[in-house]
Design a protein around this motif. Structure first.
Motif, PDB file in Angstrom:
ATOM      1  N   GLY A 231       0.816  -1.214   0.000  1.00  0.00           N
ATOM      2  CA  GLY A 231       0.000   0.000   0.000  1.00  0.00           C
ATOM      3  C   GLY A 231       0.845   1.257   0.000  1.00  0.00           C
ATOM      4  O   GLY A 231       0.634   2.180  -0.812  1.00  0.00           O
ATOM      5  N   LEU A 232       1.837   1.304   0.901  1.00  0.00           N
ATOM      6  CA  LEU A 232       2.685   2.495   1.002  1.00  0.00           C
ATOM      7  C   LEU A 232       3.530   2.704  -0.256  1.00  0.00           C
ATOM      8  O   LEU A 232       3.703   3.820  -0.725  1.00  0.00           O
ATOM      9  CB  LEU A 232       3.614   2.363   2.211  1.00  0.00           C
TER      10      LEU A 232
ATOM     11  N   GLY B 139       1.438   4.078  -2.949  1.00  0.00           N
ATOM     12  CA  GLY B 139       1.165   5.483  -2.654  1.00  0.00           C
ATOM     13  C   GLY B 139       2.334   6.372  -3.046  1.00  0.00           C
ATOM     14  O   GLY B 139       2.159   7.398  -3.713  1.00  0.00           O
TER      15      GLY B 139
ATOM     16  N   ALA C 268       2.746   6.648  -6.755  1.00  0.00           N
ATOM     17  CA  ALA C 268       1.743   7.553  -7.328  1.00  0.00           C
ATOM     18  C   ALA C 268       2.112   9.013  -7.076  1.00  0.00           C
ATOM     19  O   ALA C 268       1.963   9.871  -7.962  1.00  0.00           O
ATOM     20  CB  ALA C 268       0.366   7.234  -6.752  1.00  0.00           C
ATOM     21  N   VAL C 269       2.596   9.315  -5.881  1.00  0.00           N
ATOM     22  CA  VAL C 269       2.994  10.695  -5.565  1.00  0.00           C
ATOM     23  C   VAL C 269       4.129  11.135  -6.487  1.00  0.00           C
ATOM     24  O   VAL C 269       4.084  12.218  -7.082  1.00  0.00           O
ATOM     25  CB  VAL C 269       3.434  10.809  -4.081  1.00  0.00           C
TER      26      VAL C 269
END
Ligand SMILES: [Zn+2]
Length: 242
Positions: free
Chosen positions: A153-154, A157, A160-161
């Protein structure tokens, strides 16, 4: 050395070396030159940070020759299988992967991937972000599945950032090469040393048995805090305008 020591020295190496390295030809995309400050004609702040994380992850790669290491469980069976394969190919722990040849080959491979296969590049980026997060202790102790889920998940994330901030990966090969190299340098500071000039079998280590004992007091209580402070200091120096 322990995983987090390797990861932190990888991040430090990148934060320290990135501006001069990024000025090298071939590692920049001229459309995104930053024009002011210490990062002039170098990487954007987001790329500096992405590079530090990726270099930290790459600094874990040589230890994939050790399937029982925590790092091999980063993405569950995927990284475990990878680790088994690396261990088999390199002839066990602290073999071929702890050498100059490995660092240069992997750096060149990643550089080629970054310029040729966007999907392969992205897989590598995701793997390295995951390794870095795992190394600094992201996860739940004793819960392999939960840890892998949190990490996935991290990692997604962060990826994506970076994507949304327009991070380019022209410097990927450089970050991978530097990360692997700093791992080898780190392990040479330990009492077991590394076969730096593999396939020559001689081990490089500090004289008079002054090498660090992995996971003992010095590494945990002194080195880790010093490295953490160095990372914060370098980030401040690179990113906060004076
Ligand atoms: Zn190692």
């Amino acid at each position: 050395m322990m995983g987090h020591t390797h990861a932190m020295t990888g991040a430090i190496a990148w934060l320290g070396l990135a501006p001069p390295l990024a000025a090298l030809p071939l590692v920049n995309e001229t459309t995104r030159f930053v024009e002011t400050g210490i990062m002039a004609t170098a990487l954007s702040p987001a790329e500096l940070i992405a590079g530090a994380i990726i270099c930290a992850g790459a600094a874990m790669l040589p230890d994939l020759d050790h399937p029982s290491a925590t790092i091999a469980q980063t993405f569950g069976p995927v990284t475990w299988m990878l680790s088994k394969a690396v261990a088999w190919l390199s002839g066990g722990h602290r073999g071929a992967t702890h050498s100059l040849v490995f660092a240069v080959a992997l750096g060149l491979g990643a550089h080629w991937l970054a310029g040729t296969y966007p999907i392969g590049r992205d897989i590598m980026v995701v793997l390295l972000i995951g390794l870095a997060l795992r190394a600094v202790g992201v996860g739940i102790p004793g819960n392999k599945l939960g840890s892998a889920m949190i990490n996935i998940g991290l990692t997604a994330g962060l990826y994506a950032v970076f994507f949304s901030l327009g991070v380019g990966y022209a410097w990927l090969g450089l970050a991978v090469g530097v990360g692997c190299l700093i791992h080898v340098v780190g392990d040479c500071m330990t009492e077991r040393g590394c076969p730096v000039l593999w396939p020559l079998s001689a081990r490089w280590l500090l004289p008079w048995k002054i090498g660090i004992k992995t996971g003992k007091k010095f590494e945990q209580k002194i080195l880790a805090p010093v490295l953490s402070v160095a990372i914060v200091g370098l980030l401040f120096w690179r990113l906060v305008p004076v």
